[in-house]
Scaffold this active site. Structure first.
Site, PDB file in Angstrom:
ATOM      1  N   ASP A 181     -52.199   4.542  46.578  1.00 25.26           N
ATOM      2  CA  ASP A 181     -53.392   3.501  46.677  1.00 25.26           C
ATOM      3  C   ASP A 181     -52.945   2.682  45.269  1.00 25.26           C
ATOM      4  O   ASP A 181     -52.258   3.205  44.288  1.00 25.26           O
ATOM      5  CB  ASP A 181     -54.416   4.105  46.294  1.00 25.26           C
ATOM      6  CG  ASP A 181     -55.730   3.454  46.136  1.00 25.26           C
ATOM      7  OD1 ASP A 181     -55.939   2.120  46.692  1.00 25.26           O
ATOM      8  OD2 ASP A 181     -56.519   3.573  45.245  1.00 25.26           O
ATOM      9  N   ASP A 234     -56.915   7.920  44.506  1.00 26.86           N
ATOM     10  CA  ASP A 234     -57.807   8.531  43.251  1.00 26.86           C
ATOM     11  C   ASP A 234     -58.844   9.700  43.664  1.00 26.86           C
ATOM     12  O   ASP A 234     -59.346  10.254  42.824  1.00 26.86           O
ATOM     13  CB  ASP A 234     -58.546   7.467  42.667  1.00 26.86           C
ATOM     14  CG  ASP A 234     -59.745   6.683  43.626  1.00 26.86           C
ATOM     15  OD1 ASP A 234     -59.813   7.365  44.691  1.00 26.86           O
ATOM     16  OD2 ASP A 234     -60.205   5.654  43.340  1.00 26.86           O
ATOM     17  N   ASP A 281     -60.707   7.526  48.719  1.00 30.56           N
ATOM     18  CA  ASP A 281     -59.783   7.715  49.297  1.00 30.56           C
ATOM     19  C   ASP A 281     -59.584   8.994  50.498  1.00 30.56           C
ATOM     20  O   ASP A 281     -58.459   9.492  50.957  1.00 30.56           O
ATOM     21  CB  ASP A 281     -58.232   7.443  48.855  1.00 30.56           C
ATOM     22  CG  ASP A 281     -57.936   6.103  48.452  1.00 30.56           C
ATOM     23  OD1 ASP A 281     -58.450   5.247  49.026  1.00 30.56           O
ATOM     24  OD2 ASP A 281     -57.407   5.930  47.100  1.00 30.56           O
TER      25      ASP A 281
END
Length: 628
Positions: free
Chosen positions: A332, A522, A526
């Site tokens: 991410d 994180d 997610d």
């Protein structure tokens, strides 16, 4: 060394001294004593060191657990003691004691190694607080952390561990979070900052409002995660468990056939039976699977403990094994490769100076909770004026009256709506435009900063052989392109919703490649993609419930370089496991074949002892490298 281990060592030393005494007596006696007299001479040494093994074998048989290493040792040594009573059989009393002494020595070594590994985990367990000092009726009371309710105020003095998660209400101090994150850099906290259980308070007293009950606190979750990691076995561990289940009875049956079939077909059963029985007993000693049964779980356990000391929590050996085979790492952007916080990077004023431009923007935004508003306020050093008539327009920006002037702060659409005409445009980043009384006053460029170690993290992944790095983000394409280009990421995909990230991971899982796909996020927004990937790695998960629940590996700080470290540690563990399996099976195969064919002659028993105890010690020593 524990008390139990000291007793075991004392038995081994005593048995060794008794064996030396029996051997010297046997040599010094001129006339050859009867076999039963020799047995009595060596029996004290044998029982001193072997009684616990015989007892465990008997207890296991009574409980239905017949085939294990205790039974193999019992059969081998009792058989050696009985050889001298057979016609043409040679007494092997000293050999029986030797086998048992060396077996117990290897077992002691195993216990010490496992104890060392557990102590490495135990250092992590020291973060568990014993008491909490809660303020009740205006006075401090010490209670167990479980008894403190959410919303109560606890006090933490210098040098004490924070017992519960909470928010600082009074005081300022530096916290040592090394037990949680693996980092020695102290964390400065003050009023309004979040603190996490397990951290050690530095130089100042703190008053903390509890935000989570103990069973949901960071320290409780970490301990539960580490304690439960051993239950999730890797494929190699499962193989060894299944292997031992079938291997041991097969060995016992093979030894029995080796002792009986050759003499039966020789035509002289009584004359040859002692020779083949001795070979069968040696076969039993060699075949003990201790080296594999001990060293493989010990390696994974040591790897989990070693990683925990770096602030990397792995939820089990199965995830260690998958992580070791990683070939693709998907990350991410926000919070993983970037700081996740906006900051002012450039001011372009028009008709006013820079300070006034920032002051107007920050003043208008001061009642907003948006991250951009917080970044603007943080960039202004002067006190903000009082504002009125604040109006936040979704998707456009904010308008407010500042010192009698109508101020608009937002995007181009907002500028046009208030009659302001921008004279400069910024196409490749987030720009906040400011207008005063319908006149455009300039723009402020905002950006999410790339983490200082993100470049090195991508480089480290390439150095350890990761073939593809991918960045997924919900941010706009031009922002994603800028970050991906700066970091030299192989691929990126932008403007993704959480479901789109799952689709992207599934596409990578279906693509032809050798190895597993890891996703690093994180851990909060997610969770779906963390769960879908082969290995989900939660980044910056200190205190994040979703991270600990959804991820397979949890990095307790936001350091991207630890991704490569986690993979490196996992590969080292798997490499040691493979080394031990190959070493053990190769030595045992050679020794078993040579023993069955009688190729070792007088060296048969020493080689058998090395193939069992010696290989076990070597495998354990190799496994202990994971503790460093």
């Amino acid at each position: 060394m524990t008390r139990k281990q000291k007793k075991q060592l004392a038995r081994i030393i005593t048995a060794a001294l008794l064996l030396v005494g029996a051997f010297v007596t046997d040599v010094l006696v001129g006339a050859r004593p009867a076999t039963w007299q020799l047995l009595l001479l060596y029996l004290p040494a044998y029982l001193t060191v072997g009684f616990t093994v015989l007892r465990r074998a008997a207890v296991n048989i009574l409980h239905g657990e017949i085939f294990d290493e205790n039974l193999l040792m019992a059969l081998a040594t009792l058989g050696a003691l009985s050889l001298g009573f057979l016609p043409t059989g040679e007494p092997e009393f000293a050999e029986a004691v030797f086998v048992m002494i060396f077996y117990q020595t290897g077992e002691l070594f195993e216990h010490i190694a496992v104890g060392k590994s557990r102590r490495s985990i135990g250092k992590l367990m020291q973060i568990r607080p014993d008491t909490a000092r809660v303020m009740r009726d205006g006075a401090p009371r010490e209670v167990v952390p479980d008894e403190v309710a959410v919303g109560e105020i606890i006090s933490v003095y210098p040098g004490e561990r924070v017992p519960l998660d909470g928010t600082v209400t009074e005081g300022r101090s530096d916290l040592n979070t090394a037990a949680l994150t693996g980092e020695s850099q102290p964390l400065s906290v003050g009023v309004g900052d979040n603190v996490y259980s397990g951290a050690t308070n530095g130089g100042g007293s703190l008053f903390i409002k509890v935000t989570k009950p103990y069973h949901e606190s960071t320290v409780a979750r970490i301990l539960a995660l580490v304690e439960g990691a051993a239950a999730k076995k890797a494929t190699a561990e499962q193989f060894i468990t299944r292997f031992a289940r079938y291997y041991t009875p097969l060995v016992v049956i093979s030894a029995l056939l080796l002792a009986l079939l050759p003499p039966l077909f020789s035509g002289a059963f009584l004359a040859t039976f002692p020779v083949w029985l001795a070979r069968a007993l040696t076969f039993l000693v060699i075949s003990c699977p201790c080296a594999l049964v001990i060293s493989v779980p010990l390696t994974f356990f040591g790897g989990i403990g070693g990683a925990a000391r770096h602030g990397i929590l792995m939820k089990g050996a199965a995830h260690v094994e998958k992580l070791a085979n990683a070939s693709t790492v998907v990350m991410d952007k926000t919070g993983t490769l970037t700081e996740g916080e906006f900051c002012v990077t450039r001011c372009v004023p028009h008709g006013i100076d820079t300070n006034e431009l920032l002051l107007l923007a920050a003043a208008a935004e001061q009642q907003s909770n948006h991250p951009i508003a917080k970044a603007l306020i943080a960039a202004v050093k002067a006190p903000l004026p009082t504002i009125t008539d604040t109006r936040e327009q979704a998707g456009l920006g904010v308008t407010a009256t500042v010192n009698g002037s109508h101020v608009a702060v937002g995007n181009l659409a907002l500028m046009h709506s208030v009659g302001a005409t921008p004279e400069a445009l910024l196409a490749d980043s987030t720009a906040i435009h400011v207008a005063k009384n319908g006149t455009w006053c300039g723009y402020i460029q905002m950006s999410d900063r790339i983490k200082p170690t993100a470049h090195a993290a991508i480089g480290d992944l390439r150095k350890i052989g990761i073939t593809k790095t991918v960045m997924l983000t919900g941010d706009r394409a031009h922002v994603a392109n800028a970050v991906a280009t700066a970091l030299h990421v192989d691929e990126y995909r932008a403007e993704l919703m959480p479901a789109d990230k799952v689709d992207a991971i599934e596409a990578l899982l279906l693509a032809p490649h050798k190895g597993t796909v890891c996703f690093v996020g994180d851990g909060i927004n997610d969770a779906p993609v963390l769960t879908r990937a082969d290995v989900g790695i939660a980044m910056g998960a200190l205190g994040a419930d979703a991270a600990i629940e959804a991820a397979d590996v949890v990095l307790m700080d936001d350091e991207p370089q630890k991704i490569a470290l986690a993979i490196t540690l996992s590969r080292k563990a798997l490499r040691i496991v493979h080394q031990n399996i190959v070493l053990t099976l190769a030595v045992k195969a050679i020794a078993l074949l040579g023993s069955a064919l009688g190729l070792f002659g007088a060296w048969q028993m020493p080689i058998a002892i090395f193939a069992d105890v010696g290989v076990s010690v070597l495998a354990i020593l190799n496994a202990m490298r994971m503790l460093k």
